[in-house]
Each structure stands twice: as structure tokens, then as C-alpha cells.
Design a protein around this motif. Structure first.
Motif, PDB file in Angstrom:
ATOM      1  N   GLU A  67      -9.456  -6.117   1.638  1.00  0.00           N
ATOM      2  CA  GLU A  67     -10.116  -5.201   0.702  1.00  0.00           C
ATOM      3  C   GLU A  67      -9.634  -3.765   0.912  1.00  0.00           C
ATOM      4  OE1 GLU A  67     -14.578  -3.600  -0.475  1.00  0.00           O
ATOM      5  OE2 GLU A  67     -14.383  -5.357   0.811  1.00  0.00           O
ATOM      6  N   ARG A  70      -6.217  -3.298  -0.579  1.00  0.00           N
ATOM      7  CA  ARG A  70      -6.320  -3.124  -2.035  1.00  0.00           C
ATOM      8  C   ARG A  70      -6.788  -1.717  -2.397  1.00  0.00           C
ATOM      9  NH1 ARG A  70      -6.183  -6.959  -5.918  1.00  0.00           N
ATOM     10  NH2 ARG A  70      -6.049  -9.126  -5.277  1.00  0.00           N
ATOM     11  N   TRP A  85       0.170  -3.145  -1.227  1.00  0.00           N
ATOM     12  CA  TRP A  85      -0.357  -3.640  -2.500  1.00  0.00           C
ATOM     13  C   TRP A  85      -0.248  -2.550  -3.556  1.00  0.00           C
ATOM     14  CZ3 TRP A  85      -4.039  -2.135  -6.017  1.00  0.00           C
ATOM     15  CH2 TRP A  85      -4.384  -3.071  -6.983  1.00  0.00           C
ATOM     16  N   TYR A  87      -1.029  -2.313  -8.101  1.00  0.00           N
ATOM     17  CA  TYR A  87      -1.526  -3.074  -9.249  1.00  0.00           C
ATOM     18  C   TYR A  87      -0.398  -3.728 -10.030  1.00  0.00           C
ATOM     19  CZ  TYR A  87       0.057  -0.001 -12.944  1.00  0.00           C
ATOM     20  OH  TYR A  87       0.855   0.681 -13.824  1.00  0.00           O
ATOM     21  N   PHE A  91       0.643  -8.018  -3.778  1.00  0.00           N
ATOM     22  CA  PHE A  91       0.853  -7.837  -2.344  1.00  0.00           C
ATOM     23  C   PHE A  91       2.311  -8.082  -1.989  1.00  0.00           C
ATOM     24  CE2 PHE A  91      -3.700  -8.951  -2.324  1.00  0.00           C
ATOM     25  CZ  PHE A  91      -4.191  -7.950  -1.514  1.00  0.00           C
TER      26      PHE A  91
END
Length: 196
Positions: A67, A70, A85, A87, A91
Motif C-alpha cells: 500500500e 502504491r 509503481w 499508474y 509495479f
């Protein structure tokens, strides 16, 4: 922190941070797996940056570490690799913390902004730290380190996370458990910049 957003164009004075312009500055950092826990979470992605939406097995990591990666864009695994990571890539594993276009993140140098506000390559200095969310001044050691940084926009916000006077400043790896409760994890409002 990465990805090209869609924002309204700002005036040249606003983009250049003219007199009287106040900025919001949020720090971002490299998550460190050793400071995280939670259920093992399998991660798939790319074994290198030059791919998109990969499906390779990248390993299992604590849920709150995944998390944090991200949220922050990068994390150092217990093996010393970096789980990055963005968007638009997903990853990927790497040898360094990076922006989505492959540039290495450098503490107290790398910054993120909407490209319509401050284009990649824009240099700036933080001349005034403003205040934290609760109206208090940030710790002097934190403000001094941010002021001493020689910042360059090398990264872009994930679409929808930027704004006309918002920057993210990269401060390097987290330094212990509960880092987000430390003095270093700050959002500053009313900050002042010198651009150029």
C-alpha cells in the motif's frame, strides 16, 4: 507520484511562482519493507521498467508495504531491490527508486508537479515552509533540510492528485516504523519558492 494529469492551464505568473504565490508542498519517500507488516500480498508486474502492465511474479510483501509503494511510488524490499509503481506502468522491480520514465529519485533534489504548472526540469528552492495542516510551524530541522535542498522537477503527479500550486518533494527512504507519524511526513501550506 507519477503520470501526466489533465489540469486547467495556469497563467505564466502562477507557473513561475510570482510574488505572493503560496504553494502546498507534500513530502514523498521510499517505503522500506523492514518497517512494515501485514498479510503477505503477492505482487505481479514487470521485472524491468521497459514494460507495461506486466504479469511476472515479483514476490510477496507485507500488505501495508504494498500500500505504501502504491501511495509513494517506490519501496525498498528486504532483499535490497526496489519495488516501484506508477499508474501507467503498474509495479516493476528495479535497482533504484525511480520515476515512471526511468529517472533515479534523489533525496532533497527530486520533486513532482503537474507539467502544466512546472514542467520537467524546472529548478526551484523552498524559501519559506509555511505551516502544517494544523496551523503549526514544521520542526526547524525539517524546514531547514527542505530549504537546503536544490530541487528539480523530475516526476509528475498521478492524474487528479496535483494542482495549480502543489509540489511533492522527495526526501529518501523512511527511517523507522510509523514514519508517517514522524515530523518528516509533512504537508505544508503557504510555502514560498524561488523558481529558476
Amino acid at each position: 507520484m507519477t503520470g501526466a494529469p489533465t489540469v486547467a492551464r495556469t497563467t505564466t505568473a502562477a507557473r513561475k511562482g510570482g510574488p505572493g504565490t503560496e504553494w502546498e508542498i507534500t513530502v514523498y519517500y521510499t517505503a522500506v519493507e523492514d518497517f512494515h507488516d501485514g498479510a503477505d500480498t503477492e505482487v505481479t508486474g514487470c521485472t524491468r521498467l521497459e514494460c507495461k502492465d506486466g504479469q511476472d511474479d515479483l514476490g510477496s510483501y507485507p500488505a501495508d508495504f504494498v500500500e505504501a509503494v502504491r501511495d509513494e511510488g517506490t519501496g525498498r524490499t528486504s532483499s535490497g531491490q526496489y519495488l516501484n509503481w506508477s499508474y501507467d506502468v503498474g509495479f516493476w522491480l528495479d535497482s533504484a527508486p525511480r520515476t515512471s520514465d526511468g529517472q533515479r529519485l534523489t533525496p532533497f533534489f527530486s520533486a513532482a508537479a503537474d507539467p502544466d504548472v512546472l514542467p520537467q526540469g524546472t529548478r526551484f528552492r523552498i524559501t519559506g515552509c509555511g505551516v502544517q495542516d494544523d496551523g503549526s510551524a514544521p520542526q526547524e530541522a525539517v524546514c531547514a533540510a527542505l530549504r537546503d535542498g536544490a530541487w528539480t522537477v523530475t516526476d509528475e503527479f498521478t492524474p487528479g492528485l496535483g494542482g495549480s500550486h502543489h509540489l511533492d518533494a522527495y526526501i529518501g527512504p523512511e527511517t523507522g516504523e510509523n514514519f508517517t507519524d514522524s515530523d518528516w511526513y509533512v504537508t505544508l501550506t503557504g510555502a514560498r519558492l524561488t523558481i529558476g
